[in-house]
Design a protein around this motif. Structure first.
Motif, PDB file in Angstrom:
ATOM      1  N   ALA A 215      -1.573   3.048  -3.843  1.00 13.10           N
ATOM      2  CA  ALA A 215      -2.375   4.197  -4.163  1.00 13.10           C
ATOM      3  C   ALA A 215      -1.659   5.339  -3.848  1.00 13.10           C
ATOM      4  O   ALA A 215      -2.173   6.513  -4.025  1.00 13.10           O
ATOM      5  N   ASN A 216      -0.358   5.493  -3.178  1.00  8.84           N
ATOM      6  CA  ASN A 216       0.232   6.617  -2.762  1.00  8.84           C
ATOM      7  C   ASN A 216       1.772   6.307  -2.516  1.00  8.84           C
ATOM      8  O   ASN A 216       2.273   5.295  -2.736  1.00  8.84           O
ATOM      9  N   LEU A 217       2.565   7.524  -2.238  1.00  5.75           N
ATOM     10  CA  LEU A 217       3.792   7.139  -1.913  1.00  5.75           C
ATOM     11  C   LEU A 217       4.108   6.418  -0.978  1.00  5.75           C
ATOM     12  O   LEU A 217       5.425   5.658  -1.018  1.00  5.75           O
ATOM     13  N   ALA A 218       3.589   6.305   0.215  1.00  6.20           N
ATOM     14  CA  ALA A 218       3.722   5.722   1.439  1.00  6.20           C
ATOM     15  C   ALA A 218       3.894   4.204   1.222  1.00  6.20           C
ATOM     16  O   ALA A 218       4.668   3.472   1.514  1.00  6.20           O
ATOM     17  N   ASP A 219       2.605   3.734   0.398  1.00  3.16           N
ATOM     18  CA  ASP A 219       2.517   2.280   0.147  1.00  3.16           C
ATOM     19  C   ASP A 219       3.717   1.948  -1.027  1.00  3.16           C
ATOM     20  O   ASP A 219       4.009   0.772  -0.880  1.00  3.16           O
ATOM     21  N   LEU A 220       3.980   2.945  -1.969  1.00  4.44           N
ATOM     22  CA  LEU A 220       5.062   2.596  -2.974  1.00  4.44           C
ATOM     23  C   LEU A 220       6.293   2.051  -2.287  1.00  4.44           C
ATOM     24  O   LEU A 220       7.259   1.315  -2.568  1.00  4.44           O
ATOM     25  N   ARG A 221       6.695   3.276  -1.318  1.00  2.00           N
ATOM     26  CA  ARG A 221       8.008   2.926  -0.627  1.00  2.00           C
ATOM     27  C   ARG A 221       8.081   1.889   0.059  1.00  2.00           C
ATOM     28  O   ARG A 221       9.054   0.983  -0.043  1.00  2.00           O
ATOM     29  N   GLN A 222       6.931   1.584   0.779  1.00  7.39           N
ATOM     30  CA  GLN A 222       6.768   0.355   1.642  1.00  7.39           C
ATOM     31  C   GLN A 222       7.005  -0.915   0.671  1.00  7.39           C
ATOM     32  O   GLN A 222       7.601  -2.136   0.856  1.00  7.39           O
ATOM     33  N   THR A 223       6.392  -1.121  -0.303  1.00  8.79           N
ATOM     34  CA  THR A 223       6.443  -2.294  -1.500  1.00  8.79           C
ATOM     35  C   THR A 223       8.108  -2.079  -1.933  1.00  8.79           C
ATOM     36  O   THR A 223       8.502  -3.541  -1.969  1.00  8.79           O
ATOM     37  N   LEU A 224       8.541  -1.008  -2.314  1.00  7.52           N
ATOM     38  CA  LEU A 224       9.962  -1.248  -2.785  1.00  7.52           C
ATOM     39  C   LEU A 224      10.903  -1.590  -1.674  1.00  7.52           C
ATOM     40  O   LEU A 224      11.867  -2.277  -2.014  1.00  7.52           O
ATOM     41  N   ARG A 225      10.496  -1.525  -0.401  1.00  6.75           N
ATOM     42  CA  ARG A 225      11.178  -2.073   0.741  1.00  6.75           C
ATOM     43  C   ARG A 225      10.959  -3.470   0.824  1.00  6.75           C
ATOM     44  O   ARG A 225      12.119  -4.232   1.174  1.00  6.75           O
ATOM     45  N   ASP A 226      10.008  -4.041   0.520  1.00  6.32           N
ATOM     46  CA  ASP A 226       9.562  -5.510   0.711  1.00  6.32           C
ATOM     47  C   ASP A 226       9.868  -6.277  -0.617  1.00  6.32           C
ATOM     48  O   ASP A 226       9.837  -7.551  -0.316  1.00  6.32           O
TER      49      ASP A 226
END
Length: 242
Positions: free
Chosen positions: A40-51
């Motif tokens: 839903a936001n860039l913070a969640d997106l970046r975390q997903t890309l890390r995981d």
């Protein structure tokens, strides 16, 4: 080239702060047998890309905590080759060109037909899996005129090892020329993911111009890409791989 069935399902990440739109896109993609993630936001997106290992991002340009353009620039600067389709309410040619130059692979303006998004996703994933690097196996470089094209790092390499970085849009175009040297390619062939509008999309002219400018920085690079009036463009040289 590997058969499509030999690949695991592609992972698609849908990033949009509007839950209704996000759920609609995810629902449409379920029928394609993709592995689906959402943010839903860039913070969640970046975390997903890390995981997670993500193959393609459907990215809304305006998220509550940041700008999708900045994310594209960051990902390409880090060397990420994840496919990116920008989705936005903006529709001007300037926005399209800016998004493509900063690293987006395609651009879709709201409102759009869900079927059009499905086709573009399918085309980008097919291109990524069947592109020059995949077809040449262990061969990393394509040699055109005075240049080596690094198919892994997406850059030009001069004889003295000087590096010239390519934007995602420039690398995409050059890859298509490398696939079919000495063949005139029309706009629809160069932009298959936007086939319906490619004939009228003038952003390709700017992308070709910028690519030519980089190629011409070495003697012998000036005439690598030629315009065939009324037909398209051609890479006027042979291509060798190593």
């Amino acid at each position: 080239m590997a058969d499509a069935a030999s690949f695991p399902p592609a992972t698609v990440l849908v990033a949009d702060d509007d839950a209704d739109i996000r759920d609609l896109i995810v629902g449409q993609l379920r029928q394609e047998n993709y592995r689906l993630l959402a943010a839903a936001n860039l913070a969640d997106l970046r975390q997903t890309l890390r995981d997670e290992a993500v193959d393609l991002i459907v990215l809304d340009l305006n998220l509550p905590d940041g700008d999708g353009l900045s994310l594209c620039r960051e990902l390409r600067a880090e060397g990420s080759d994840v496919q990116i389709i920008m989705v936005t309410a903006r529709g001007s040619a300037i926005d399209r060109v800016l998004g493509l130059e900063l690293g987006a692979d395609d651009y879709l303006t709201k409102p759009f037909e869900p079927r059009e998004l499905l086709v573009r996703i399918r085309n980008l994933l097919r291109r990524a899996r069947n592109g020059p690097a995949a077809r040449t196996g262990a061969m990393r470089y394509a040699h055109i005129g005075p240049w080596r094209v690094d198919l892994v790092q997406r850059r030009l390499v001069a004889p003295d090892d000087r590096l010239v970085m390519l934007s995602s849009a420039e690398f995409r175009l050059l890859s298509r020329f490398i696939d079919e040297p000495n063949v005139v390619l029309d706009r629809e062939t160069l932009l298959p993911e936007r086939r319906a509008t490619a004939a009228f999309d003038r952003s390709i002219d700017l992308q070709i111009s910028r690519l030519r400018h980089k190629l011409s920085s070495l003697p012998g690079g000036e005439d690598l890409i030629l315009t065939v009036r009324g037909e398209g463009y051609v890479l006027a040289c042979s291509v060798d791989h190593s």
